[in-house]
Design a protein around this motif. Structure first.
Motif, PDB file in Angstrom:
ATOM      1  N   MET A   1       1.019  -1.205   0.238  1.00 46.82           N
ATOM      2  CA  MET A   1      -0.097   0.216  -0.115  1.00 46.82           C
ATOM      3  C   MET A   1       1.268   1.147  -0.061  1.00 46.82           C
ATOM      4  O   MET A   1       1.786   1.084   0.493  1.00 46.82           O
ATOM      5  N   ARG A  32      -4.597  -2.828   9.635  1.00 49.01           N
ATOM      6  CA  ARG A  32      -4.010  -2.568   8.762  1.00 49.01           C
ATOM      7  C   ARG A  32      -5.168  -2.144   8.358  1.00 49.01           C
ATOM      8  O   ARG A  32      -6.703  -2.380   7.244  1.00 49.01           O
ATOM      9  N   SER A 110      -6.540 -12.522  -0.516  1.00 46.04           N
ATOM     10  CA  SER A 110      -5.667 -11.795   0.166  1.00 46.04           C
ATOM     11  C   SER A 110      -4.241 -12.842   0.895  1.00 46.04           C
ATOM     12  O   SER A 110      -3.336 -12.583   0.872  1.00 46.04           O
ATOM     13  N   GLU A 458      -9.872  -2.169   0.434  1.00 50.07           N
ATOM     14  CA  GLU A 458      -8.677  -3.298  -0.250  1.00 50.07           C
ATOM     15  C   GLU A 458      -9.321  -4.271   0.047  1.00 50.07           C
ATOM     16  O   GLU A 458      -8.944  -5.672  -0.624  1.00 50.07           O
ATOM     17  N   MET A 462     -10.096  -7.436  -3.185  1.00 54.35           N
ATOM     18  CA  MET A 462      -9.508  -9.108  -2.742  1.00 54.35           C
ATOM     19  C   MET A 462     -10.663 -10.494  -2.245  1.00 54.35           C
ATOM     20  O   MET A 462     -10.309 -11.069  -2.434  1.00 54.35           O
ATOM     21  N   LEU A 465     -12.205 -10.710  -5.224  1.00 52.36           N
ATOM     22  CA  LEU A 465     -11.200 -11.372  -6.730  1.00 52.36           C
ATOM     23  C   LEU A 465     -12.294 -13.074  -6.985  1.00 52.36           C
ATOM     24  O   LEU A 465     -12.134 -12.795  -9.101  1.00 52.36           O
ATOM     25  N   TYR A 500     -12.379  -2.008 -11.101  1.00 53.59           N
ATOM     26  CA  TYR A 500     -11.285  -2.206 -11.193  1.00 53.59           C
ATOM     27  C   TYR A 500     -10.469  -3.669 -11.884  1.00 53.59           C
ATOM     28  O   TYR A 500     -10.052  -3.612 -11.600  1.00 53.59           O
ATOM     29  N   TRP A 501     -11.410  -4.814 -12.206  1.00 50.21           N
ATOM     30  CA  TRP A 501     -11.129  -6.454 -11.938  1.00 50.21           C
ATOM     31  C   TRP A 501     -12.132  -6.351 -13.970  1.00 50.21           C
ATOM     32  O   TRP A 501     -11.026  -6.594 -14.223  1.00 50.21           O
TER      33      TRP A 501
ATOM     34  N   ARG B  78      -2.412  -6.271 -10.475  1.00 48.84           N
ATOM     35  CA  ARG B  78      -3.594  -5.446 -10.107  1.00 48.84           C
ATOM     36  C   ARG B  78      -3.572  -6.165  -8.507  1.00 48.84           C
ATOM     37  O   ARG B  78      -4.195  -5.299  -7.372  1.00 48.84           O
ATOM     38  N   ILE B  79      -3.783  -7.607  -8.352  1.00 46.55           N
ATOM     39  CA  ILE B  79      -4.214  -8.734  -6.840  1.00 46.55           C
ATOM     40  C   ILE B  79      -2.929  -8.080  -5.966  1.00 46.55           C
ATOM     41  O   ILE B  79      -3.356  -7.661  -4.987  1.00 46.55           O
ATOM     42  N   ALA B  81      -1.128  -4.775  -5.887  1.00 45.86           N
ATOM     43  CA  ALA B  81      -1.916  -3.822  -5.487  1.00 45.86           C
ATOM     44  C   ALA B  81      -2.602  -3.566  -4.797  1.00 45.86           C
ATOM     45  O   ALA B  81      -2.787  -2.380  -3.313  1.00 45.86           O
ATOM     46  N   VAL B  82      -3.644  -4.569  -3.937  1.00 45.43           N
ATOM     47  CA  VAL B  82      -4.314  -3.650  -2.692  1.00 45.43           C
ATOM     48  C   VAL B  82      -4.352  -5.543  -1.412  1.00 45.43           C
ATOM     49  O   VAL B  82      -4.913  -5.451  -0.620  1.00 45.43           O
ATOM     50  N   GLN B  83      -3.485  -5.846  -2.112  1.00 45.58           N
ATOM     51  CA  GLN B  83      -2.171  -6.927  -0.672  1.00 45.58           C
ATOM     52  C   GLN B  83      -1.885  -6.608   0.354  1.00 45.58           C
ATOM     53  O   GLN B  83      -1.603  -5.388  -0.446  1.00 45.58           O
ATOM     54  N   PHE B  85       1.368  -5.628   0.264  1.00 43.41           N
ATOM     55  CA  PHE B  85       1.854  -5.472   0.580  1.00 43.41           C
ATOM     56  C   PHE B  85       2.676  -3.762   0.424  1.00 43.41           C
ATOM     57  O   PHE B  85       1.772  -3.417  -0.456  1.00 43.41           O
ATOM     58  N   TYR B 136       1.590   0.040 -11.126  1.00 45.09           N
ATOM     59  CA  TYR B 136       0.616  -0.506  -9.583  1.00 45.09           C
ATOM     60  C   TYR B 136       0.427   1.053  -8.899  1.00 45.09           C
ATOM     61  O   TYR B 136      -0.890   1.191  -8.733  1.00 45.09           O
ATOM     62  N   CYS B 139      -3.325   1.166 -10.452  1.00 45.39           N
ATOM     63  CA  CYS B 139      -3.820   0.505  -9.568  1.00 45.39           C
ATOM     64  C   CYS B 139      -4.566   1.070  -8.004  1.00 45.39           C
ATOM     65  O   CYS B 139      -5.251   1.434  -8.078  1.00 45.39           O
ATOM     66  N   ARG B 140      -3.370   2.063  -7.515  1.00 46.86           N
ATOM     67  CA  ARG B 140      -4.147   2.539  -6.452  1.00 46.86           C
ATOM     68  C   ARG B 140      -4.700   3.859  -7.050  1.00 46.86           C
ATOM     69  O   ARG B 140      -5.698   3.979  -5.797  1.00 46.86           O
TER      70      ARG B 140
END
Lengths: 544, 169
Positions: A1, A32, A110, A458, A462, A465, A500-501, B78-79, B81-83, B85, B136, B139-140
């Motif tokens: 993030m 988080r 996630s 977020e 996730m 997804l 988003y997807w 894309r995945i 960017a939301v996990q 990390f 990235y 996506c954000r």
């Protein structure tokens, strides 16, 4: 993030991305941003006389709990073990086989092991073993027991609000453990300490006060439907006349307030209105809306069984006040879990309504014999089966449709074929997603059970997804541009998920398409659908 | 183009090791799941990684078509960017490929021509990282846009309901 940007020296020290290799009990909780919903508003909590109403912030160390909070949890746990046999059984019989582990959309999306249903349940089971079993008291951690601490409590709160109670995991459990019920119990215990989220607490306070989650007052509810009357007239030339609070009507219609106030659910609402107009004109069907029972949904389900019962009671109360024969329910998800599984024992059985029979076809809805409440998809499927609706399927030719089984209608009431039957009769282009993502195995939208807030986006992305991934597949393979569903939360949650997807796909409701296809006597030639989008072949026309 | 041939021959081993290194960025149980569940609908993260990493390797060897690269890199980023990390952790797996390749062709690297070619090849990996950076951020930005729009729509509807806005007829 990106809001967790590190300084250069920290970056170098942290660039190796491997996570710590520790057991789950020793992995500390990290609340988080983007993953949790804001804490319940104390005014909402107080207005319902629920415990420990006070402002609090999950990110602060002090959650402002009563001093005896551990006793409250212990006693609450014991009370529920005694009261709910299923809870006791679910605490005892899990052999940790792992069949459920990889079935949760939140785990799949996630990658956080504490989102494996088995582990989410272990959060509670570990305390159960410690406090209520001899083995746990004697052998402690060796048998998976641990003491209740503030960290454990925070872990409960964080992960129990990362479960949408969708019950996909329970489909795969060889013992039939319903992990959603464990989450439900866990949330009840948290509520004893005033630890709810605001996306649930304020809607239930609203619902208790004005009859719906959004806090809409009766006149505003009517105003909104009146807006739709104008829109419908513009599109079809037909003036529909919805009935409100009509005493002696045959049928009371109750739907989630989301359909009345949130796009794109509003188009489904317009669909209902046009549909009821047709049925009234052609068959004399006498349906009334209620500005008191103006909410089908029930966020009490996500708070406690007492709250669920309290909010649900208005359905029967209003049916009794109006003297209707039975209740017709709109497209909603968790509303149907409450109606189908709990309403009859909570507030029923009723003795003032009749067993639901369609006045048009004579069909008896045996499944609703006791609750007296019929799902609109069943009602419509029955009318189509008997050839009672005049439909022009080509009016939905601009839509290439796939169907998302909403978790609760699919898994909590087994309504799998009725919506598909309706879709196939109102659309020419329908494509199923892969078999392990639909029907009983449907993937959740990722925002159910009160998690459709803005601050936890977020988490929602996730969790959604696996659903979005299956939609993307049919979009790429068949050109699907429409994701249809029978749930108001879906209609609010899926559009951002798609954006988003799979941004090329829009979301609609079943009865929006029914009304698009419905041929109404006296209507103008339709050039657009209910959204004002041109119908296939009408794209070049000047649509006024 | 000696290096290209060597990498093509060892592609499956390299991609597998690359996949493993990405899987290691998750908890142990999750890594196992990502590697073992072959159904892309039951395992969309693992699915987009296994399809994506192989295709990206092909692009690195054969040519760098931005559109193709984006089509395979986007689902992975894309995945991530939301996990859970940080931006660096979400994209570090791309640089990891350098290490994987150097370990996989350690013997061949003694030859100067191949070592020289590898330096050029690694520039392409850097380009890949830059594309990942673009994706990235996109996506954000999308996440923030979705949040802003949700808030805007809610506020607007509230004003409209209260008859506080007047629209042009």
């Amino acid at each position: 993030m990106s809001d967790e940007l590190l300084k250069p020296d920290e970056l170098i020290a942290n660039i190796e991305p491997a996570p710590p290799r520790k057991g789950w009990m020793d992995t500390p909780i990290n609340i988080r941003k983007g993953m949790y919903c804001y804490a319940s508003n104390h005014k909402s909590v107080a207005s319902l006389d629920l415990p420990n109403a006070r402002p609090w912030n999950p990110l602060e160390d002090d959650w402002k709990l009563p001093e005896n909070w551990k006793d409250i949890i212990f006693n609450g746990f014991r009370e529920r073990l005694d009261k709910f046999r299923s809870f006791k059984v679910f605490m005892d019989i899990c052999v940790r086989c792992g069949a459920c582990a990889d079935k949760c959309h939140f785990f799949i999306g996630s990658g956080d092991p504490k989102n494996m249903p088995v582990l989410r349940a272990e959060l509670l089971r570990s305390i159960y073993r410690n406090d209520f079993t001899t083995a746990g008291k004697v052998f402690g951690k060796m048998v998976g027991a641990r003491e209740m601490t503030m960290d454990v409590l925070k872990e409960w709160w964080y992960y129990l609000f990362q479960c949408t109670e969708c019950r996909r995991c329970s489909v795969f459990c060889p013992y039939g453990i319903d992990t959603a019920e464990i989450t439900i119990m866990g949330r009840e215990l948290l509520n004893l300490l005033g630890l709810n989220i605001d996306w649930i607490a304020t809607p239930i306070a609203n619902c208790n006060r004005t009859g719906n989650h959004l806090g809409i007052q009766p006149h505003a509810f009517k105003d909104m439907l009146d807006f739709f009357v104008e829109d419908i007239e513009e599109i079809t030339g037909i003036t529909v006349e919805p009935q409100y609070n009509k005493k002696g009507a045959d049928i009371l219609f109750i739907t989630p307030s989301g359909d009345v106030f949130a796009d794109p659910g509003t188009y489904t609402c317009m669909g209902y209105m046009l549909y009821f107009h047709f049925l009234k004109e052609k068959y004399g069907l006498d349906v009334t809306w209620s500005t008191y029972a103006s909410e089908g949904g029930n966020f009490g389900l996500f708070t406690s069984h007492e709250m669920m019962k309290r909010l649900n009671s208005k359905m029967y109360a209003e049916a009794k006040r109006l003297g209707v024969k039975w209740i017709l329910g709109g497209e909603c998800g968790h509303m149907w879990r409450v109606i189908n599984q709990y309403m009859d024992t909570m507030n029923g059985p009723t003795d003032f309504m009749e067993e639901p029979v369609s006045p048009i076809t004579g069909t008896k809805f045996e499944n609703a014999k006791s609750t007296k409440m019929v799902h609109i998809a069943e009602f419509t499927a029955d009318l189509i089966k008997h050839g009672k609706l005049d439909l022009d399927k080509s009016r939905n030719d601009h839509l290439k449709v796939t169907f998302h089984d909403s978790c609760n209608p699919a898994r909590a009431m087994g309504m799998l074929d009725e919506p598909r039957y309706v879709i196939n009769n109102v659309c020419n282009h329908f494509y199923e997603m892969p078999s392990n993502t639909i029907r009983e195995q449907t993937f959740c939208c990722g925002s159910g059970a009160g998690l459709n807030a803005g601050e936890n986006l977020e988490l929602r992305m996730m969790g959604g997804l696996p659903r979005a991934n299956a939609v993307k597949h049919v979009h790429e393979k068949y050109g699907v541009n429409t994701l249809s569903c029978v749930c108001a939360i879906d209609r609010a949650a899926l559009p951002p998920l798609m954006e988003y997807w799979v941004p090329e796909v829009e979301v609609n409701g079943l009865h929006e398409m029914v009304a698009n296809a419905l041929i109404i006597p006296g209507e103008n030639e339709r050039t657009t659908d209910l959204r004002g989008e041109p119908l296939a072949g009408m794209e070049g026309d000047d649509v006024e | 183009m000696k290096l290209g041939n060597i990498l093509s021959q060892k592609k499956s081993t390299i991609v597998k090791k690359w996949f493993d290194s990405v899987a290691k960025t998750y908890a142990e149980d999750t890594a196992k799941f990502l590697k073992n569940q072959a159904d892309p609908f039951a395992n969309p993260v693992g699915g987009s990684l296994s399809t994506g990493l192989e295709a990206l390797m092909d692009e690195l060897i054969q040519g760098m078509h931005r559109e193709t690269i984006v089509s395979f890199l986007d689902p992975i980023i894309r995945i991530r960017a939301v996990q859970a990390f940080t931006p660096s952790k979400a994209t570090a797996f791309i640089f990891k490929l350098k290490q994987v390749i150097r370990q996989s062709i350690a013997g061949e690297l003694k030859e100067k021509e191949i070592a020289d070619e590898l330096l050029t090849f690694e520039i392409k990996i850097d380009e890949l990282a830059l594309i990942a950076f673009d994706i990235y951020v996109e996506c954000r930005e999308k996440i923030y846009e979705l949040q802003a729009n949700e808030m805007k729509n809610r506020t607007y509807s509230a004003f409209k309901r209260a008859n506080l806005v007047s629209e042009i007829e």
